[in-house]
Scaffold this active site. Sequence first.
Site, mmCIF file in Angstrom:
data_model
loop_
_atom_site.group_PDB
_atom_site.id
_atom_site.type_symbol
_atom_site.label_atom_id
_atom_site.label_comp_id
_atom_site.label_asym_id
_atom_site.label_seq_id
_atom_site.Cartn_x
_atom_site.Cartn_y
_atom_site.Cartn_z
ATOM 1 N N GLY A 134 -4.720 -1.519 2.753
ATOM 2 C CA GLY A 134 -6.101 -1.560 2.292
ATOM 3 C C GLY A 134 -6.708 -0.164 2.296
ATOM 4 O O GLY A 134 -6.015 0.817 2.085
ATOM 5 N N LEU A 135 -7.991 -0.128 2.551
ATOM 6 C CA LEU A 135 -8.730 1.131 2.588
ATOM 7 C C LEU A 135 -8.551 1.953 1.323
ATOM 8 O O LEU A 135 -8.292 3.144 1.369
ATOM 9 C CB LEU A 135 -8.323 1.965 3.805
ATOM 10 C CG LEU A 135 -8.758 1.406 5.160
ATOM 11 C CD1 LEU A 135 -8.244 2.281 6.275
ATOM 12 C CD2 LEU A 135 -10.261 1.300 5.238
ATOM 13 N N CYS A 136 -8.619 1.267 0.187
ATOM 14 C CA CYS A 136 -8.537 2.036 -1.049
ATOM 15 C C CYS A 136 -9.623 1.567 -2.010
ATOM 16 O O CYS A 136 -9.401 1.408 -3.189
ATOM 17 C CB CYS A 136 -7.154 1.950 -1.660
ATOM 18 S SG CYS A 136 -6.459 0.313 -1.664
ATOM 19 N N GLY A 137 -10.804 1.322 -1.468
ATOM 20 C CA GLY A 137 -11.939 1.006 -2.305
ATOM 21 C C GLY A 137 -11.749 -0.306 -3.050
ATOM 22 O O GLY A 137 -11.201 -1.263 -2.511
ATOM 23 N N TYR B 193 -9.810 -0.984 -5.432
ATOM 24 C CA TYR B 193 -8.560 -1.009 -6.183
ATOM 25 C C TYR B 193 -7.950 -2.405 -6.278
ATOM 26 O O TYR B 193 -7.664 -2.908 -7.361
ATOM 27 C CB TYR B 193 -7.581 -0.028 -5.533
ATOM 28 C CG TYR B 193 -6.160 -0.152 -5.986
ATOM 29 C CD1 TYR B 193 -5.764 0.387 -7.199
ATOM 30 C CD2 TYR B 193 -5.220 -0.814 -5.214
ATOM 31 C CE1 TYR B 193 -4.451 0.275 -7.621
ATOM 32 C CE2 TYR B 193 -3.908 -0.934 -5.628
ATOM 33 C CZ TYR B 193 -3.524 -0.390 -6.831
ATOM 34 O OH TYR B 193 -2.236 -0.514 -7.239
#
Lengths: 139, 285
Positions: B87-90, B92
């Site tokens: 995760g941690l990709c906005g 996306y």
Amino acid sequence: MANKLHLRVVTPSKDFYDDDCDMVILKTIDGDTGILFGHQPLTTVLDLGYLRIIDNGEEKKSTLLGGFAKVNEHGLTVISDAAEWADEIDVERAAESRKRAEERLERGSGDPSSDIDVQRAEAALRRALLRLDLAGLKK
Amino acid sequence: MASMRDIKRRIKSVNSTRQITKAMNLVASSKLNKAKLRMEGTKPFAEETRKVIAEIGSSMGGLDHPLFGKQPDGKKTLIIVITSDKGLCGGYNSAVCKEAMSLCEGRDVKLITIGSKGRDFFRRRNMNIDRSVVGISERFDYNDASAIGSRALKLFKDKEVDSVYLVYTRFISSISSTPKVIRLLPVDADDFKDEVSHKNVLTLYEPSEEQVLDYVVPRYVNTVVFGGMVESSVCELGARMAAMDAATDNAEEMIENLNLLYNRVRQGAITQEITEIVSGSNALE
């Protein structure tokens, strides 16, 4: 120089070869085929085999693991799953996969449900042998 | 008002978050450069494969091949969704999943998901997941793509589905990307019309047109899946970089505000102390 065949080999990971040469010999599923400058337009399916590039009397040899080849007025384009020169071959890995494939074939034969696995193992074995063969040639 | 100690603690915790997001940003950007190089490397392969399909498709004209056709989709659809494992990709992952979700409407859908985020998204919605591949969103090779491609082809050939779509993220620039849907099967020769440079060249097909097509089309499917995976991984890193950049900025802003607050509280405490001392000494006089 005129009358040279332009060869381009592309694989999923890189542009393998992009240059002029005198002749290219490939293994299609109908057997070895030599292609010279001015060959008629052709699209054909390749078998596992070698790619031999002959230029000024010198021969370069690489593996060519399936794919297809296309000849048009611009030259020859080969699209393959994998191709490598002798010095790029990972001999240990090839030897290992050969062993694995042979084991799997031994276990798998006689069991009809593992038909696909046998096919896969056979293909893996052929690939490994091809790689080992070419790497061995160089030594 | 919060005590000085509380504020100090907040500042410390925000600061360590900032350090993490900053590190992730740097990691993502260095990976992004590598992934971009990889994408450049796979481009010629995809382009050449497309060209061959285009040429065969156009020269065969009305050839009746089960994998070719313009027929409208039936109800049974296979959708391949490419997402990430981390995760941690906005936005996306949610952007891709939403795009896939809107495609699902009114169809009997089977799914192949790549990446754990997609798997979780569709599992939560009780969708029919035919296969899910996880753990490869960063380290995958052509074989992974061809395993997925062959599965899709098999479902199509067995008439389990009558169309196959791929949903992936299209790369626009390092900071911008957009989800995209393409139909993999049946192959519509018209899609390639623009790419045919010369028409009606008499080409020899060995052993035969059908056999060449039988060989080329699966390869084309694999190539498109592979290309989609490569492109998506670039986008994932780009999105993560942007998200982490924004997170770092936000953390810095928070620290600034907290520092301001901290100083104000500290000043308040000092003022109060002085007042107390002064009033104390005044009382003694």
